[in-house]
Scaffold this active site. Structure first.
Site, mmCIF file in Angstrom:
data_model
loop_
_atom_site.group_PDB
_atom_site.id
_atom_site.type_symbol
_atom_site.label_atom_id
_atom_site.label_comp_id
_atom_site.label_asym_id
_atom_site.label_seq_id
_atom_site.Cartn_x
_atom_site.Cartn_y
_atom_site.Cartn_z
ATOM 1 N N GLU A 103 -13.927 47.150 -14.760
ATOM 2 C CA GLU A 103 -13.450 45.827 -14.909
ATOM 3 C C GLU A 103 -14.829 45.097 -15.183
ATOM 4 O OE1 GLU A 103 -12.310 47.649 -12.340
ATOM 5 O OE2 GLU A 103 -10.251 47.464 -13.074
ATOM 6 N N GLU B 238 -15.478 63.755 -12.002
ATOM 7 C CA GLU B 238 -16.725 63.922 -12.458
ATOM 8 C C GLU B 238 -17.490 62.671 -11.349
ATOM 9 O OE1 GLU B 238 -17.912 65.658 -14.482
ATOM 10 O OE2 GLU B 238 -16.195 66.410 -15.667
ATOM 11 N N CYS C 107 -25.094 59.580 -14.636
ATOM 12 C CA CYS C 107 -24.706 60.692 -13.632
ATOM 13 C C CYS C 107 -25.756 61.819 -13.636
ATOM 14 C CB CYS C 107 -23.348 60.935 -13.414
ATOM 15 S SG CYS C 107 -22.823 61.405 -15.057
HETATM 16 P P1 NAD Z 1 -18.134 52.133 -6.158
HETATM 17 O O1 NAD Z 1 -18.054 53.500 -5.468
HETATM 18 O O2 NAD Z 1 -17.606 50.794 -5.588
HETATM 19 O O3 NAD Z 1 -17.349 52.409 -7.876
HETATM 20 C C1 NAD Z 1 -17.672 53.402 -8.531
HETATM 21 C C2 NAD Z 1 -16.552 53.364 -9.640
HETATM 22 O O4 NAD Z 1 -15.182 53.650 -9.249
HETATM 23 C C3 NAD Z 1 -16.371 52.055 -10.175
HETATM 24 O O5 NAD Z 1 -16.195 52.014 -11.566
HETATM 25 C C4 NAD Z 1 -15.152 51.353 -9.655
HETATM 26 O O6 NAD Z 1 -14.521 50.515 -10.556
HETATM 27 C C5 NAD Z 1 -14.428 52.672 -9.345
HETATM 28 N N1 NAD Z 1 -13.646 52.457 -8.256
HETATM 29 C C6 NAD Z 1 -13.912 51.941 -7.150
HETATM 30 N N2 NAD Z 1 -13.035 51.911 -6.115
HETATM 31 C C7 NAD Z 1 -11.781 52.704 -6.508
HETATM 32 C C8 NAD Z 1 -10.614 52.905 -6.324
HETATM 33 N N3 NAD Z 1 -10.191 52.808 -5.034
HETATM 34 N N4 NAD Z 1 -9.833 53.352 -7.293
HETATM 35 C C9 NAD Z 1 -10.191 53.778 -8.607
HETATM 36 N N5 NAD Z 1 -11.504 53.315 -8.923
HETATM 37 C C10 NAD Z 1 -12.265 52.943 -8.147
HETATM 38 O O7 NAD Z 1 -19.674 52.049 -6.490
HETATM 39 P P2 NAD Z 1 -20.377 51.249 -7.497
HETATM 40 O O8 NAD Z 1 -21.181 50.332 -6.905
HETATM 41 O O9 NAD Z 1 -19.688 50.730 -8.749
HETATM 42 O O10 NAD Z 1 -21.345 52.400 -8.187
HETATM 43 C C11 NAD Z 1 -22.315 53.009 -7.273
HETATM 44 C C12 NAD Z 1 -22.507 54.260 -7.108
HETATM 45 O O11 NAD Z 1 -21.353 54.945 -7.866
HETATM 46 C C13 NAD Z 1 -23.725 54.700 -7.731
HETATM 47 O O12 NAD Z 1 -24.818 54.687 -6.975
HETATM 48 C C14 NAD Z 1 -23.382 56.079 -8.517
HETATM 49 O O13 NAD Z 1 -23.865 57.057 -7.337
HETATM 50 C C15 NAD Z 1 -21.827 56.149 -8.707
HETATM 51 N N6 NAD Z 1 -21.501 56.039 -9.911
HETATM 52 C C16 NAD Z 1 -21.344 57.397 -10.490
HETATM 53 C C17 NAD Z 1 -20.901 57.240 -12.159
HETATM 54 C C18 NAD Z 1 -21.019 58.790 -12.745
HETATM 55 O O14 NAD Z 1 -20.907 58.440 -13.985
HETATM 56 N N7 NAD Z 1 -20.267 59.701 -12.133
HETATM 57 C C19 NAD Z 1 -20.713 56.020 -12.513
HETATM 58 C C20 NAD Z 1 -20.808 55.006 -11.866
HETATM 59 C C21 NAD Z 1 -21.043 54.870 -10.509
#
Ligand code: NAD
Length: 475
Positions: free
Chosen positions: A177, A249, A283
């Site tokens: 989003e 992933e 990542c």
């Molecule tokens: P977060 O854990 O809140 O969210 C990570 C992603 O998951 C976001 O895109 C969010 O929209 C999605 N998400 C969250 N809760 C969900 C749910 N219940 N169902 C489906 N999707 C959900 O954290 P954040 O603040 O957005 O990112 C923080 C951490 O996430 C980073 O420090 C990193 O470690 C990790 N991250 C990893 C990747 C990757 O490419 N593997 C990408 C983005 C973030």
């Protein structure tokens, strides 16, 4: 200049019309770019029904015809690269050349999967009795529910969409989003390429509400998620309840090992540029730098010089080398990493603070003399902070590199063939770059081990993830 946002369900674009929603923020300015509608429960149910209908159509379409539509979508994405790149830079912050590379790679990924779908080979196994044919077939798993994060708004959705479509699956994607435009533009390409209604559906909403509605739904047979480890574990649990296939992933904390026989300055130049790509929000970003004590100082000096030379600014400006962080959460996280490192004796060799007075900018940062139990050495930074520490022996560095519960990517630099082989064999990681950072291509498997997840995207493994194996014994 930005994207016209909406949901895409059963071949129709849906916008506001009384739906709840949220603003999409430009991280370089902190200002709203557009309003994004959220899917209601009725919208999610409509997407599920559409995807079931779409699956029936798409699995009956030959791989040859599927490939033609996919290749057309790839061509459209290439034609529109400038607009899509600007959309991504505005919503995510990465510099324009990185957005352009992401868009063009996304088009290559579609082409790769389009062709690979034509090679979803089965086999005929010799029968035990005369006249018996034992046939192994690969069939599409069915409706896929996919969830992607904000760091690669086009690339992460395309890996899932193209893999699913090539295998003959239909898909409902919930992209981030916070950065919806990259996926909206991608979906427009598939729609304009003539993909039948219902095959590809896109929704947005409160992430937990959407995933908790879609994953248990009877129609959904496969989950694919890219994002953080805690969310991945939660979604894997939801998938397990329904015994559904899942590809996860998740995050990592990639070690970089620089051996005594490597050229420390060349290694620092290569890996520093890679470290600050997308402001470190990748990542597979290199995140823990373990450098042999004999080449430690020249490596640090060159790395610090590269960090200092990195022009920080709006990603649309031509001379910018690093844009803002994607959201204020990352800024808070960077400050916490830096404060924790300082409190444990870490020295800030450069950076360490926010940059400018608008948007979400943080300085390219290098920390030295930090202990292995500091937060920056044990938690994924996902930002432009690089800790560099010395090591003495091969055994010691392997143990330290493998000490965390993650295993996504790792890198090493050496001029010895024997050391290159030994480190490639010893490191616990889904991907290892030895004298190379090219660990992510359409043709090669991309994925982690340990808590970094399971399953691969890309390569023949990426197609397999969307296929079921069926055995037919025909007498
Ligand atoms: P977060 O854990 O809140 O969210 C990570 C992603 O998951 C976001 O895109 C969010 O929209 C999605 N998400 C969250 N809760 C969900 C749910 N219940 N169902 C489906 N999707 C959900 O954290 P954040 O603040 O957005 O990112 C923080 C951490 O996430 C980073 O420090 C990193 O470690 C990790 N991250 C990893 C990747 C990757 O490419 N593997 C990408 C983005 C973030």
């Amino acid at each position: 200049m930005y994207s016209e946002l909406g949901l895409y369900i059963d071949g129709k674009w849906l916008n506001g019309e009384g739906r709840k929603g949220e603003d999409v923020i430009n991280p370089a300015t902190g200002k709203a770019l557009a309003h994004l509608p959220h899917a209601s429960k009725a919208d999610l149910d409509a997407a599920l029904a559409a995807a079931e209908k779409g699956f029936a159509i798409w699995r009956a379409t030959t791989a040859y015809d599927r490939a033609k539509i996919m290749r057309k979508a790839a061509d459209l994405l290439r034609e529109r690269f400038d607009h899509v790149s600007k959309v991504m830079t505005q919503e995510q912050g990465k510099v324009y050349p990185e957005s352009r590379a992401e868009v063009l790679t996304s088009a290559d990924i579609i082409d790769w999967y389009a062709e690979e779908g034509r090679r979803a080979y089965g086999r005929v196994v010799p029968g035990r009795q005369k006249g018996v044919r034992q046939i192994v077939l690969q069939e599409p798993v069915g409706v896929v529910a996919a969830f992607t994060p904000w760091n690669f708004p086009t690339l992460t959705p395309v890996r899932k969409i193209a893999g699913a479509l090539a295998a003959g699956c239909s898909i409902i994607i919930k992209a981030s989003e916070e950065t919806p435009g990259g996926c909206v533009e991608l979906v427009k390409c598939f729609a304009d390429a003539g993909l039948p209604a219902g095959v590809l559906n896109m929704v947005f909403g409160v992430p937990a509400n959407v995933s908790e509605h879609l994953i248990p739904a009877k129609a959904v047979k496969k989950i694919s998620f890219t994002g953080s480890i805690p969310v991945g574990k939660h979604l894997a649990g939801l998938a397990a309840k329904g015994m559904k296939k899942a590809t996860m992933e998740l995050g990592g904390h990639s070690p970089v090992v620089v051996f005594a026989d490597a050229d420390p300055e060349k290694a620092a130049d290569t890996i520093a540029a890679f470290k600050y790509r997308n402001a470190g929000q990748v990542c597979v970003a290199p995140t823990r730098f373990l450098v042999h004590e004999s080449v430690y100082q020249p490596f640090v000096d060159k790395f610090v010089a590269a960090a200092k030379g990195m022009k920080v600014g709006n990603g649309l400006d031509k001379d910018t080398r690093m844009g803002p962080l994607a959201n204020p959460r990352r800024l808070d996280a960077m400050e916490s990493f830096v404060n924790d490192a300082k409190s444990r004796g870490g020295k800030i060799a450069t950076g360490g603070s926010r940059h400018g007075n608008q948007g979400f900018f943080f300085q390219p940062t290098v920390i030295t003399d930090v202990p292995d139990d500091a937060k920056i050495m044990t938690e994924e930074p996902f930002g432009p902070v690089a800790p560099i520490v010395p090591f003495k022996t091969f055994e010691e560095v392997v143990e330290r590199a493998n000490s965390l519960p993650f295993g996504l990517a790792a890198y090493a630099f050496t001029s010895s063939g024997a050391t290159a082989t030994a480190i490639g064999d010893s490191i616990q990681s889904g991907m290892v770059g030895v004298n190379s950072i090219a660990i992510s291509t359409p043709e090669t498997p991309f994925g982690g081990i340990k808590e970094s997840g399971y399953g691969s995207e890309g390569g023949i493994e990426g197609l397999q993830a969307y296929l079921n194996t069926k055995f037919i014994s025909q007498a």
